[in-house]
Motif scaffolding. Structure first.
Motif, PDB file in Angstrom:
ATOM      1  N   PRO A 275       0.804  -1.222   0.000  1.00  0.00           N
ATOM      2  CA  PRO A 275       0.000   0.000   0.000  1.00  0.00           C
ATOM      3  C   PRO A 275       0.842   1.280   0.000  1.00  0.00           C
ATOM      4  CG  PRO A 275       0.221  -0.778   2.249  1.00  0.00           C
ATOM      5  CD  PRO A 275       1.101  -1.660   1.377  1.00  0.00           C
ATOM      6  N   ILE A 276       0.450   2.218  -0.847  1.00  0.00           N
ATOM      7  CA  ILE A 276       0.824   3.617  -0.646  1.00  0.00           C
ATOM      8  C   ILE A 276      -0.505   4.315  -0.405  1.00  0.00           C
ATOM      9  CG2 ILE A 276       1.851   5.691  -1.644  1.00  0.00           C
ATOM     10  CD1 ILE A 276       3.741   3.904  -3.209  1.00  0.00           C
ATOM     11  N   SER A 277      -0.850   4.465   0.864  1.00  0.00           N
ATOM     12  CA  SER A 277      -2.220   4.750   1.276  1.00  0.00           C
ATOM     13  C   SER A 277      -2.409   6.200   1.694  1.00  0.00           C
ATOM     14  CB  SER A 277      -2.605   3.836   2.443  1.00  0.00           C
ATOM     15  OG  SER A 277      -1.908   4.227   3.625  1.00  0.00           O
ATOM     16  N   HIS A 278      -3.627   6.511   2.093  1.00  0.00           N
ATOM     17  CA  HIS A 278      -3.976   7.870   2.522  1.00  0.00           C
ATOM     18  C   HIS A 278      -3.141   8.327   3.710  1.00  0.00           C
ATOM     19  CE1 HIS A 278      -6.402   5.255   5.151  1.00  0.00           C
ATOM     20  NE2 HIS A 278      -6.324   6.229   6.024  1.00  0.00           N
ATOM     21  N   ASP A 279      -2.737   7.392   4.576  1.00  0.00           N
ATOM     22  CA  ASP A 279      -1.960   7.764   5.751  1.00  0.00           C
ATOM     23  C   ASP A 279      -0.603   8.355   5.397  1.00  0.00           C
ATOM     24  OD1 ASP A 279      -3.659   7.200   7.899  1.00  0.00           O
ATOM     25  OD2 ASP A 279      -3.202   5.065   7.808  1.00  0.00           O
ATOM     26  N   GLU A 280      -0.143   8.119   4.171  1.00  0.00           N
ATOM     27  CA  GLU A 280       1.184   8.588   3.780  1.00  0.00           C
ATOM     28  C   GLU A 280       1.170   9.934   3.075  1.00  0.00           C
ATOM     29  OE1 GLU A 280       3.516   6.832   5.165  1.00  0.00           O
ATOM     30  OE2 GLU A 280       1.771   5.681   5.845  1.00  0.00           O
ATOM     31  N   VAL A 281       0.015  10.567   2.952  1.00  0.00           N
ATOM     32  CA  VAL A 281      -0.066  11.849   2.232  1.00  0.00           C
ATOM     33  C   VAL A 281      -0.798  12.903   3.064  1.00  0.00           C
ATOM     34  CG1 VAL A 281       0.110  10.778  -0.035  1.00  0.00           C
ATOM     35  CG2 VAL A 281      -2.150  11.091   0.981  1.00  0.00           C
ATOM     36  N   VAL A 282      -0.697  12.794   4.382  1.00  0.00           N
ATOM     37  CA  VAL A 282      -1.350  13.739   5.296  1.00  0.00           C
ATOM     38  C   VAL A 282      -0.404  14.058   6.455  1.00  0.00           C
ATOM     39  CG1 VAL A 282      -3.725  13.043   4.769  1.00  0.00           C
ATOM     40  CG2 VAL A 282      -2.435  11.803   6.522  1.00  0.00           C
ATOM     41  N   HIS A 283      -0.840  15.026   7.288  1.00  0.00           N
ATOM     42  CA  HIS A 283      -0.161  15.347   8.549  1.00  0.00           C
ATOM     43  C   HIS A 283       1.308  15.715   8.346  1.00  0.00           C
ATOM     44  CE1 HIS A 283      -3.829  14.060  10.281  1.00  0.00           C
ATOM     45  NE2 HIS A 283      -3.577  12.765  10.312  1.00  0.00           N
ATOM     46  N   GLY A 284       1.559  16.508   7.290  1.00  0.00           N
ATOM     47  CA  GLY A 284       2.904  17.011   7.074  1.00  0.00           C
ATOM     48  C   GLY A 284       3.845  16.063   6.364  1.00  0.00           C
ATOM     49  N   LYS A 285       3.373  14.898   5.968  1.00  0.00           N
ATOM     50  CA  LYS A 285       4.245  13.947   5.276  1.00  0.00           C
ATOM     51  C   LYS A 285       4.460  14.326   3.814  1.00  0.00           C
ATOM     52  CE  LYS A 285       2.693  10.085   8.176  1.00  0.00           C
ATOM     53  NZ  LYS A 285       1.935   8.815   8.199  1.00  0.00           N
ATOM     54  N   GLY A 286       3.637  15.229   3.288  1.00  0.00           N
ATOM     55  CA  GLY A 286       3.726  15.560   1.878  1.00  0.00           C
ATOM     56  C   GLY A 286       2.977  14.552   1.037  1.00  0.00           C
ATOM     57  N   THR A 287       3.297  14.506  -0.254  1.00  0.00           N
ATOM     58  CA  THR A 287       2.705  13.537  -1.166  1.00  0.00           C
ATOM     59  C   THR A 287       3.829  12.683  -1.737  1.00  0.00           C
ATOM     60  OG1 THR A 287       2.924  14.967  -3.099  1.00  0.00           O
ATOM     61  CG2 THR A 287       0.912  15.218  -1.786  1.00  0.00           C
ATOM     62  N   LEU A 288       3.460  11.721  -2.560  1.00  0.00           N
ATOM     63  CA  LEU A 288       4.494  10.915  -3.181  1.00  0.00           C
ATOM     64  C   LEU A 288       5.455  11.789  -3.980  1.00  0.00           C
ATOM     65  CD1 LEU A 288       5.465   8.038  -3.502  1.00  0.00           C
ATOM     66  CD2 LEU A 288       3.887   7.762  -5.422  1.00  0.00           C
ATOM     67  N   LEU A 289       4.927  12.789  -4.656  1.00  0.00           N
ATOM     68  CA  LEU A 289       5.770  13.689  -5.450  1.00  0.00           C
ATOM     69  C   LEU A 289       6.686  14.529  -4.563  1.00  0.00           C
ATOM     70  CD1 LEU A 289       6.226  14.791  -8.432  1.00  0.00           C
ATOM     71  CD2 LEU A 289       4.754  16.688  -7.715  1.00  0.00           C
ATOM     72  N   THR A 290       6.131  15.121  -3.511  1.00  0.00           N
ATOM     73  CA  THR A 290       6.941  16.040  -2.706  1.00  0.00           C
ATOM     74  C   THR A 290       7.863  15.315  -1.737  1.00  0.00           C
ATOM     75  OG1 THR A 290       5.174  16.300  -1.058  1.00  0.00           O
ATOM     76  CG2 THR A 290       5.226  17.867  -2.896  1.00  0.00           C
ATOM     77  N   ARG A 291       7.704  14.009  -1.571  1.00  0.00           N
ATOM     78  CA  ARG A 291       8.667  13.234  -0.784  1.00  0.00           C
ATOM     79  C   ARG A 291       9.996  13.080  -1.518  1.00  0.00           C
ATOM     80  NH1 ARG A 291       7.205   9.442   3.326  1.00  0.00           N
ATOM     81  NH2 ARG A 291       5.036   9.601   4.005  1.00  0.00           N
ATOM     82  N   ILE A 292       9.953  13.111  -2.839  1.00  0.00           N
ATOM     83  CA  ILE A 292      11.184  12.980  -3.612  1.00  0.00           C
ATOM     84  C   ILE A 292      12.015  14.238  -3.384  1.00  0.00           C
ATOM     85  CG2 ILE A 292      12.156  12.598  -5.895  1.00  0.00           C
ATOM     86  CD1 ILE A 292      10.402  10.299  -4.848  1.00  0.00           C
ATOM     87  N   PRO A 293      13.310  14.122  -3.111  1.00  0.00           N
ATOM     88  CA  PRO A 293      14.126  15.320  -2.849  1.00  0.00           C
ATOM     89  C   PRO A 293      14.018  16.335  -3.983  1.00  0.00           C
ATOM     90  CG  PRO A 293      15.355  13.340  -2.315  1.00  0.00           C
ATOM     91  CD  PRO A 293      14.097  12.887  -2.966  1.00  0.00           C
ATOM     92  N   ASP A 294      13.845  17.604  -3.618  1.00  0.00           N
ATOM     93  CA  ASP A 294      13.639  18.638  -4.642  1.00  0.00           C
ATOM     94  C   ASP A 294      14.926  18.975  -5.393  1.00  0.00           C
ATOM     95  OD1 ASP A 294      15.028  20.060  -2.747  1.00  0.00           O
ATOM     96  OD2 ASP A 294      13.381  21.436  -2.261  1.00  0.00           O
ATOM     97  N   SER A 295      16.044  18.389  -4.977  1.00  0.00           N
ATOM     98  CA  SER A 295      17.293  18.617  -5.707  1.00  0.00           C
ATOM     99  C   SER A 295      17.349  17.821  -7.003  1.00  0.00           C
ATOM    100  CB  SER A 295      18.485  18.223  -4.827  1.00  0.00           C
ATOM    101  OG  SER A 295      18.381  16.859  -4.432  1.00  0.00           O
ATOM    102  N   GLY A 296      16.440  16.846  -7.163  1.00  0.00           N
ATOM    103  CA  GLY A 296      16.455  16.009  -8.347  1.00  0.00           C
ATOM    104  C   GLY A 296      15.184  16.148  -9.161  1.00  0.00           C
ATOM    105  N   ASP A 297      14.962  15.177 -10.021  1.00  0.00           N
ATOM    106  CA  ASP A 297      13.789  15.139 -10.881  1.00  0.00           C
ATOM    107  C   ASP A 297      12.684  14.413 -10.125  1.00  0.00           C
ATOM    108  OD1 ASP A 297      11.847  14.636 -12.793  1.00  0.00           O
ATOM    109  OD2 ASP A 297      13.282  14.226 -14.389  1.00  0.00           O
ATOM    110  N   ARG A 298      11.792  15.200  -9.526  1.00  0.00           N
ATOM    111  CA  ARG A 298      10.769  14.594  -8.672  1.00  0.00           C
ATOM    112  C   ARG A 298       9.834  13.683  -9.464  1.00  0.00           C
ATOM    113  NH1 ARG A 298       9.031  19.302  -4.260  1.00  0.00           N
ATOM    114  NH2 ARG A 298      10.282  18.392  -2.585  1.00  0.00           N
ATOM    115  N   ALA A 299       9.444  14.115 -10.649  1.00  0.00           N
ATOM    116  CA  ALA A 299       8.541  13.288 -11.442  1.00  0.00           C
ATOM    117  C   ALA A 299       9.189  11.957 -11.792  1.00  0.00           C
ATOM    118  CB  ALA A 299       8.127  14.031 -12.714  1.00  0.00           C
TER     119      ALA A 299
END
Length: 610
Positions: free
Chosen positions: A403-427
């Protein structure tokens, strides 16, 4: 209440209209008096006292009570206090924040999914593709009821290659911000989106489109709202009397007393009710770990060991086994899926072999390890690469859903996209992460919005940012590329037996390379009897790797069937021009090898050309 020769609990208790009015029956064994009141008596609470039976069930028949009318029970508790309670067996409830129950007549809905339901017992879900789209109905698209959502969501799931839709709880709940996990009425679909027959239409329509429907279901705890189950008859009736077991401290709720037969029967009936009355294809059982352990979220002095001196909740273990057996017996082919966050043994083993009897278990360890890994800058991934490899080595310990579930995209955790370091190619990082998920042994679950790279954290009171895909959005090509990659991954998963047929079998997986931490490369094979193998190679570094030699199981040409760095996905286009050739040169313990190009932050999949 537990006589197996009688009608189902939801037909014995609750409000049931007939030719001479509506009969009401409610279990409140310790109450001093009970009165039913509502629209039919202008809420006077004086005209319709109920009679107590020897089993603690109070009954009354009200001639003026008709379907569509709201009602409650006024209960004089054992403690002398007066409480106005909703009906625990109500099959409908008022639109929150109102809290009364609503009388419902017999359903007039005409199902069209007879073939679907008849075929379900013969299916082999552990050997079939399963790509689950997890949805919060109120925020997927705003303003849709069950019927409107059915049409739009079914088409969306088909278009994007999903096989299942899993709904976060639609059991009626007083507080929307609980996302449905604090249930007020265990037998009532939430009136936020329509009626029970509207929900039947939802399930029926998705079945017509070939999409299975799963529902999040919450038997671990319930809210303390005064109208609900807590202290129902002036005593701890549904909850534990023992203060050390009465509450779930994480959520500020009551815990069900699973040692009481009537409470077990209530929950077992609710599970079977949803699967029979609404033709659901399965239940995802929430917070199983909180039920299994007496010391769950409790410190020293806040819990009491069992008779053996250990922390296992024997009552919960027995309940969960009975739950799975009851649903599987009443609705053959229906799936039971556990959200269980520990290493409890045998969660997906059969009950007659000492297991809990679930069909699948969420692999939360896989989720946390992978998301922690891809959240690191690439230069720091090597030191924890073994954590990601661990889940592959132990992928058959249970029958898993990844699962990559709802619990992983709330409460300051960001989203799957914003979890990727912004120094690289997030997409690119999102596409790589999704490819790893879909190639890894186990069934798949993805929370809504992550399939197109939602940027903002999920919030239950607003719809997804669909505008990211519109022509007017400057980043639309990036989001469309993620969506296309996610769709192609789901379709490959469904089309290629190697990706699903032996998911829970060690024969379905073999390593190509797990040790290249210098380049942060992982490679493995997915396998199935009588089907072509698929070689899956992942470059978690931010460097294109050229001339990379890797062992292969057979010589000859292999087709590049997926490259997440392809330009059509928004990638930089580095790849293998659609084809590689494995030659008679040993490598990685195999007699053959190929020289391949591994794009930065990308996955490439190969299968023999023949």
């Amino acid at each position: 209440m537990s006589d197996p020769d009688t009608a189902p609990l939801w037909r014995r208790l609750g409000a049931h209209p007939g030719p001479s009015g509506t009969s009401f029956r409610v279990w409140a064994p310790n109450a001093r008096a009970v009165t039913v009141f509502g629209d039919f008596d202008d809420w006077a609470a004086a005209d319709h006292p109920m009679d107590r039976g020897p089993d603690g069930v109070w009954t009354a028949c009200v001639e003026a009570a008709r379907p569509g009318m709201s009602y409650k029970y006024r209960i004089v508790g054992a403690d002398g206090l007066i409480r106005d309670k909703a009906d625990p067996l109500a099959r409908a409830a008022q639109l929150p924040p109102e809290t009364a129950s609503v009388i419902v007549g017999e359903s007039t809905f005409e199902w069209t999914d007879a073939d679907w339901v008849a075929d379900r017992p013969d299916r082999r879900p552990r050997a079939e593709p399963m790509s689950i789209y997890e949805v919060h109905l109120g925020s997927w698209r705003a303003g849709l009821g069950y019927r409107e959502a059915a049409v739009e969501l079914a088409q969306y799931a088909v278009d994007h290659g999903f096989t299942h839709v899993q709904l976060m709880p639609v059991t009626e709940h007083p507080y929307g911000g609980s996302w449905g996990y604090q249930v007020g009425s265990y037998f009532a679909p939430s009136s936020r989106w329509g009626t029970a027959d509207d929900f039947r239409f939802f399930v029926d329509h998705l079945h017509a489109c070939g999409i299975a429907v799963l529902l999040d279901w919450v038997p671990a705890h319930f809210p303390k709202d005064p109208f609900a189950l807590g202290e129902f008859d002036g005593t701890p009736l549904y909850e534990h009397a023992d203060p050390l077991r009465r509450e779930q401290p994480d959520w500020g709720t009551y815990a069900f007393n699973l040692g009481r037969s009537e409470v077990r029967d209530f929950l077992l009936a609710a599970a079977v009710y949803w699967c029979t009355e609404f033709h659901l294809d399965g239940l995802r059982v929430d917070a199983v770990a909180s039920m299994l352990y007496l010391d769950y979220s409790r410190g020293e002095g806040q819990w009491r060991p069992n008779a053996r001196g250990t922390n296992e909740n024997d009552e919960a273990v027995e309940f969960l086994r009975r739950l799975n057996d009851a649903v599987h017996t009443a609705c053959p082919g229906t799936l039971m899926i556990a959200e269980e966050s520990t290493a409890w043994p045998g969660v997906t083993a059969a009950t007659d072999h000492g297991g809990l009897g679930f069909d699948f278990k969420w692999n939360l360890g896989w989720m946390h390890d992978l998301l922690s890994y891809v959240s690191r800058p690439p230069e720091y991934r090597a030191e924890v690469q073994e954590h990601v490899a661990f889940s592959l080595t132990h992928a058959t310990a249970e029958h898993y859903v990844l699962p990559i579930s709802h619990d992983e995209v709330v409460h300051g955790k960001g989203t799957l996209l914003t979890r990727i370091p912004d120094s690289g190619d997030r997409a690119a990082g999102v596409r790589l992460t999704l490819a790893f998920q879909w190639a890894h042994p186990g069934k798949k679950l993805l929370f809504m919005g992550q399939e197109f790279g939602q940027v903002r954290e999920w919030a239950d009171d607003r719809e997804l940012d669909w505008g990211l895909l519109d022509d007017g959005c400057p980043d639309a090509p990036m989001h469309r590329g993620i969506a296309l990659a996610a769709t192609d991954l789901a379709r490959l998963h469904a089309d290629l037996p190697a990706f699903h047929r032996l998911d829970g079998d060690a024969r379905g997986f073999a390593w190509l390379d797990a040790r290249d931490v210098r380049n942060t490369v992982i490679g493995f094979l997915r396998l199935a009897d009588g089907a072509a193998p698929v070689a899956c190679v992942f470059n978690f570094s931010d460097r294109d790797l050229y001339g990379y030699r890797l062992g292969f199981p057979a010589a000859g040409p292999w087709l590049e069937i997926l490259n997440t760095a392809a330009r059509e996905y928004g990638g930089h286009g580095v790849g293998n021009l659609g084809r590689i050739v494995a030659v008679d040169e040993p490598s990685h313990g195999r007699p053959y090898s190929a020289t391949i190009t591994l794009p930065a932050s990308a996955a490439v999949f190969f299968t023999p050309e023949a």
